[in-house]
Write a protein that holds these residues in place. Sequence first.
Motif, PDB file in Angstrom:
ATOM      1  N   ILE A  24      -7.219 -99.759  14.185  1.00 35.14           N
ATOM      2  CA  ILE A  24      -7.466 -99.617  12.744  1.00 35.14           C
ATOM      3  C   ILE A  24      -8.240 -98.333  12.466  1.00 35.14           C
ATOM      4  O   ILE A  24      -7.888 -97.555  11.571  1.00 35.14           O
ATOM      5  CB  ILE A  24      -8.238-100.854  12.207  1.00 35.14           C
ATOM      6  N   LEU A  25      -9.267 -98.128  13.260  1.00 33.70           N
ATOM      7  CA  LEU A  25     -10.107 -96.946  13.040  1.00 33.70           C
ATOM      8  C   LEU A  25      -9.330 -95.657  13.292  1.00 33.70           C
ATOM      9  O   LEU A  25      -9.368 -94.718  12.486  1.00 33.70           O
ATOM     10  CB  LEU A  25     -11.344 -97.011  13.948  1.00 33.70           C
ATOM     11  N   VAL A  40     -15.508 -95.618   5.483  1.00 32.54           N
ATOM     12  CA  VAL A  40     -14.599 -96.153   6.504  1.00 32.54           C
ATOM     13  C   VAL A  40     -14.560 -97.684   6.528  1.00 32.54           C
ATOM     14  O   VAL A  40     -13.480 -98.271   6.482  1.00 32.54           O
ATOM     15  CB  VAL A  40     -14.946 -95.571   7.892  1.00 32.54           C
ATOM     16  N   PRO A  41     -15.709 -98.353   6.589  1.00 32.23           N
ATOM     17  CA  PRO A  41     -15.656 -99.817   6.672  1.00 32.23           C
ATOM     18  C   PRO A  41     -14.945-100.455   5.477  1.00 32.23           C
ATOM     19  O   PRO A  41     -14.134-101.369   5.666  1.00 32.23           O
ATOM     20  CB  PRO A  41     -17.136-100.227   6.702  1.00 32.23           C
ATOM     21  N   LEU A  46     -12.806-102.963   8.176  1.00 34.27           N
ATOM     22  CA  LEU A  46     -13.553-103.262   9.394  1.00 34.27           C
ATOM     23  C   LEU A  46     -14.929-103.820   9.035  1.00 34.27           C
ATOM     24  O   LEU A  46     -15.589-103.312   8.143  1.00 34.27           O
ATOM     25  CB  LEU A  46     -13.721-102.000  10.243  1.00 34.27           C
ATOM     26  N   SER A  47     -15.313-104.851   9.753  1.00 38.17           N
ATOM     27  CA  SER A  47     -16.643-105.415   9.517  1.00 38.17           C
ATOM     28  C   SER A  47     -17.682-104.697  10.359  1.00 38.17           C
ATOM     29  O   SER A  47     -18.468-105.309  11.067  1.00 38.17           O
ATOM     30  CB  SER A  47     -16.637-106.905   9.859  1.00 38.17           C
ATOM     31  N   ARG A  48     -17.622-103.404  10.300  1.00 35.42           N
ATOM     32  CA  ARG A  48     -18.571-102.581  11.054  1.00 35.42           C
ATOM     33  C   ARG A  48     -19.301-101.677  10.092  1.00 35.42           C
ATOM     34  O   ARG A  48     -18.764-101.306   9.050  1.00 35.42           O
ATOM     35  CB  ARG A  48     -17.819-101.710  12.063  1.00 35.42           C
ATOM     36  N   CYS A  53     -18.894 -97.111  13.307  1.00 41.46           N
ATOM     37  CA  CYS A  53     -17.574 -96.471  13.295  1.00 41.46           C
ATOM     38  C   CYS A  53     -17.676 -95.046  13.813  1.00 41.46           C
ATOM     39  O   CYS A  53     -16.866 -94.605  14.635  1.00 41.46           O
ATOM     40  CB  CYS A  53     -17.000 -96.459  11.881  1.00 41.46           C
ATOM     41  N   ARG A  54     -18.654 -94.345  13.307  1.00 42.54           N
ATOM     42  CA  ARG A  54     -18.823 -92.952  13.730  1.00 42.54           C
ATOM     43  C   ARG A  54     -19.089 -92.875  15.235  1.00 42.54           C
ATOM     44  O   ARG A  54     -18.516 -92.057  15.950  1.00 42.54           O
ATOM     45  CB  ARG A  54     -19.987 -92.300  12.979  1.00 42.54           C
TER      46      ARG A  54
END
Length: 329
Positions: A24-25, A40-41, A46-48, A53-54
């Motif tokens: 996904i990322l 991004v999340p 994304l549950s981040r 993410c970075r």
Amino acid sequence: MGRPPCCDKEGVKKGPWTPEEDIILVTYIQEHGPGNWRAVPTKTGLSRCSKSCRLRWTNYLRPGIKRGDFTEQEEKMIIHLQDLLGNRWAAIASYLPQRTDNDIKNYWNTHLKKKLKKLEIGNNSENNFGDEEFSATQRIPRGQWERRLQTDIQMAKKALTEALSPQKIASATFSASNPSNSNSVSSTKETARSFCYASSADNIARLLKGWMKNPIKSSRSSTSALTQNSFNNFVSVGNNDTASSSGTKGEVLYDTFESLFGFESLDSSNSEFSHQSLSPDATVLQDESKPEVGSEIMPFSLLEKWLLDEASCPEKVVLDCGDDHAQVF
DNA sequence: AAAAGCTCCAACCGCGTGTTT
DNA sequence: AAAACACGCGGTTGGAGCTTT
């Protein structure tokens, strides 16, 4: 007023990333490019947190990352640079374009520290500098700020010198980071970018290939076992087969990844750098691979040369920081 | 064979700096 | 100018895998 918050801390997932999340990322970054991590999340679902993410991107998914054992040359460079710069891992990493600061830091903490300690003990008992490459630790410590300043000045000077001959830089940087393939260097920035991207995509593909074709844990350096299991679980969703027998589904996902990165062949898994088989869409990722390479951090090749020269003549290294501030190390 | 200890690395945490509003 | 936040960095940790006993 300030910016809105990047992400609320509640409901944020922690721990190892699953391949699903990675896909996904990577897909998102392929479309939108890296940066704006705050978005991004939310945009990917994304549950981040953005930070996570970075970090995942820069330390693992980013193009141009080389994983696995450090070469002797890399080891030498790390030792020298650590002595010069201290624990400035990001700065050190900028001279090892294929390695992340986290990797270097880990390697230093787990391997090199011990190695140096051993040698130090050996040297103390024998008062014998057996291996010149480690003799740096024997020196009387200087003020860190002074070393940093001197290093920065020197780097700036070298960067300036190098900047005046861009062709030389391109080929030098390229051949330094890819000595086995110096013939194919076209000394263009685009080529360097392609090279970085291919390398990274190759990494990821190799990773997946390892999962798919080698269900027995292949290497710890690939990823955590948890991630591996997660991937197997992911692959076997809707399939009661065990992870190890999920070949067909796995291949489908593998193919998906392959098409995602525009790969034709993944059997170049042993070659660190593959120039071919880049999809046009990959250009987004190409832009991101360690921007320092071939652009900001010009002195890489020079520094490397200097380091190698020093290795052959270890008695002293003169950092010329101006006529009246030459420093002998 | 299994328990204990060790190694290693991905990921987290907290802080400093830079940027945006 | 100041507040609020993102970003990037270095230090630290959790836990899986490996080795030793």
